[in-house]
Design a protein around this motif. Structure first.
Motif, short mmCIF file in Angstrom:
data_model
loop_
_atom_site.label_atom_id
_atom_site.label_comp_id
_atom_site.label_asym_id
_atom_site.label_seq_id
_atom_site.Cartn_x
_atom_site.Cartn_y
_atom_site.Cartn_z
N GLU A 201 0.84 -1.21 0.00
CA GLU A 201 0.00 0.00 0.00
C GLU A 201 0.87 1.26 0.00
O GLU A 201 0.55 2.24 -0.67
CB GLU A 201 -0.93 0.00 1.21
CG GLU A 201 -1.99 -1.10 1.18
CD GLU A 201 -1.48 -2.37 1.86
OE1 GLU A 201 -0.26 -2.54 1.97
OE2 GLU A 201 -2.33 -3.19 2.27
N GLY A 202 1.96 1.22 0.75
CA GLY A 202 2.85 2.37 0.80
C GLY A 202 3.50 2.64 -0.54
O GLY A 202 3.61 3.81 -0.96
N ALA A 203 3.94 1.59 -1.22
CA ALA A 203 4.57 1.77 -2.53
C ALA A 203 3.56 2.30 -3.55
O ALA A 203 3.90 3.17 -4.37
CB ALA A 203 5.16 0.45 -3.00
N ARG A 204 2.33 1.78 -3.51
CA ARG A 204 1.30 2.30 -4.42
C ARG A 204 0.98 3.76 -4.13
O ARG A 204 0.77 4.56 -5.04
CB ARG A 204 0.04 1.45 -4.33
CG ARG A 204 0.14 0.10 -5.04
CD ARG A 204 -1.24 -0.49 -5.30
NE ARG A 204 -1.96 -0.72 -4.06
CZ ARG A 204 -1.99 -1.88 -3.43
NH1 ARG A 204 -1.30 -2.91 -3.91
NH2 ARG A 204 -2.68 -2.03 -2.31
N LEU A 205 0.94 4.11 -2.85
CA LEU A 205 0.68 5.50 -2.49
C LEU A 205 1.80 6.41 -2.97
O LEU A 205 1.55 7.52 -3.46
CB LEU A 205 0.53 5.62 -0.97
CG LEU A 205 0.26 7.02 -0.41
CD1 LEU A 205 -1.05 7.58 -0.97
CD2 LEU A 205 0.22 6.99 1.11
N MET A 206 3.04 5.94 -2.86
CA MET A 206 4.17 6.71 -3.36
C MET A 206 4.06 6.92 -4.86
O MET A 206 4.31 8.02 -5.37
CB MET A 206 5.47 6.00 -3.01
CG MET A 206 6.72 6.72 -3.49
SD MET A 206 8.22 5.78 -3.10
CE MET A 206 9.48 6.91 -3.70
N TYR A 207 3.68 5.87 -5.58
CA TYR A 207 3.58 5.96 -7.04
C TYR A 207 2.42 6.86 -7.46
O TYR A 207 2.60 7.80 -8.24
CB TYR A 207 3.41 4.56 -7.62
CG TYR A 207 3.39 4.52 -9.13
CD1 TYR A 207 4.56 4.33 -9.85
CD2 TYR A 207 2.19 4.66 -9.84
CE1 TYR A 207 4.55 4.28 -11.23
CE2 TYR A 207 2.17 4.62 -11.22
CZ TYR A 207 3.35 4.42 -11.92
OH TYR A 207 3.32 4.40 -13.29
N ASP A 208 1.23 6.58 -6.95
CA ASP A 208 0.04 7.33 -7.37
C ASP A 208 0.09 8.77 -6.87
O ASP A 208 -0.17 9.72 -7.62
CB ASP A 208 -1.22 6.65 -6.86
CG ASP A 208 -1.41 5.26 -7.47
OD1 ASP A 208 -0.87 5.02 -8.56
OD2 ASP A 208 -2.09 4.42 -6.83
N GLY A 209 0.41 8.95 -5.58
CA GLY A 209 0.45 10.30 -5.04
C GLY A 209 1.55 11.14 -5.67
O GLY A 209 1.36 12.33 -5.96
N THR A 211 2.71 10.83 -8.66
CA THR A 211 2.28 11.19 -10.02
C THR A 211 1.33 12.38 -10.00
O THR A 211 1.45 13.30 -10.83
CB THR A 211 1.60 9.99 -10.69
OG1 THR A 211 2.53 8.90 -10.77
CG2 THR A 211 1.12 10.35 -12.09
N VAL A 212 0.40 12.39 -9.07
CA VAL A 212 -0.57 13.49 -8.99
C VAL A 212 0.13 14.82 -8.70
O VAL A 212 -0.11 15.83 -9.38
CB VAL A 212 -1.64 13.19 -7.91
CG1 VAL A 212 -2.51 14.42 -7.66
CG2 VAL A 212 -2.50 12.01 -8.32
#
Length: 281
Positions: A201-209, A211-212
């Motif tokens: 979840e942390g890695a996905r948050l780093m990627y998605d956040g 990018t935004v």
């Protein structure tokens, strides 16, 4: 406690400087500064949770990306140049012209250093070591904030600078920084630091956040370039109206003078860029 005191001092100094100007400082910039400081405080608190990678990445986004973006949009250097007395403004302008300042605000230097710092943090044992050493964790948080601010400021060019890269170089630096950030997030997803929870979840948050926020920076950069181009075309279309001076950034260094008005003449300390232009000479 020290962090809270520092944030309150930063907020008070900014508001006092805006109040000191004879012409009102834009409320939107003051709000951006205060929101940026709030993001820094929240990010520092969340970033301390090194064991929970999801909470840690939320803090990273606030402390190293969103907070710096809001602080840069507040244009603190511009406010300082316009609120300080002439002597103080000239001293600050000389500081901005030093080789160290030029090097630190160069996007081809600031953006790679910001990305490299993250790779060192998560690619070595530094992240794990910071979880057990509060002093080291504080230094890491300070580095994330400062490097994020310098990288964002170098890309956007909101504050005046005697030397600035062109918009193409700044856009390329931003794209390279985005790519490095995304690759690191994918690596953390595949191989998270030892002893962390909620790693995926942390890695996905780093990627998605990430990018935004990076797309928001790109949007601001494009808008500033578009507005500067439109102003230049408008100035060129007026018969007898001087075209605004253009730097390598593609933006204006000063307002278009009206017929009969001397260039650099300021109507007020904060309502015009005349004082800022004179200080940077």
């Amino acid at each position: 406690m020290i962090l809270l005191a520092g944030l309150l001092v930063a907020a008070g100094l900014y508001v006092a400087a805006g109040w000191h100007c004879r012409s009102p400082w834009p409320l939107a910039r003051t709000a951006s500064w205060l929101l940026g400081l709030a993001c820094v405080g929240a990010g520092a608190a969340l970033g301390g949770g090194h064991g929970d990678l999801r909470a840690h990445m939320a803090g990273h986004l606030l402390l190293g990306m969103l907070g710096p973006l809001l602080l840069v949009l507040a244009a603190p250097v511009t406010l300082a140049l316009r609120a300080l007395p002439v002597t103080g403004a000239r001293r600050l302008a000389r500081l901005l012209r030093t080789p160290v300042a030029r090097w630190a605000t160069d996007p081809l230097v600031a953006v790679p250093l910001n990305s490299a710092g993250l790779w060192v943090l998560y690619g070595t044992g530094l992240h794990t070591a910071a979880a057990h050493r509060p002093a080291l964790a504080a230094l890491v948080s300070l580095h994330v904030l400062v490097s994020g601010y310098l990288a964002t400021a170098a890309v956007l060019g909101v504050d005046p600078a005697p030397h600035r890269r062109g918009v193409g170089a700044r856009a390329a630096a931003l794209a390279a920084g985005m790519a490095a950030h995304d690759v690191l997030a994918k690596l953390l997803y595949a191989s998270p630091p030892a002893g962390t929870t909620h790693a995926e979840e942390g890695a996905r948050l780093m990627y998605d956040g990430g990018t935004v926020v990076s797309l928001a920076v790109a949007a601001v950069l494009w808008r500033r370039w578009y507005v500067s181009r439109a102003a230049a075309r408008e100035g060129a279309a007026r018969p007898g109206t001087p075209v605004p001076a253009r730097g390598r950034a593609g933006g204006r260094r000063g307002p278009v003078p009206r017929p009969g008005q001397r260039t650099g003449q300021a109507t007020s300390r904060c309502g015009s860029s005349g004082a800022t232009s004179r200080a940077l000479r």
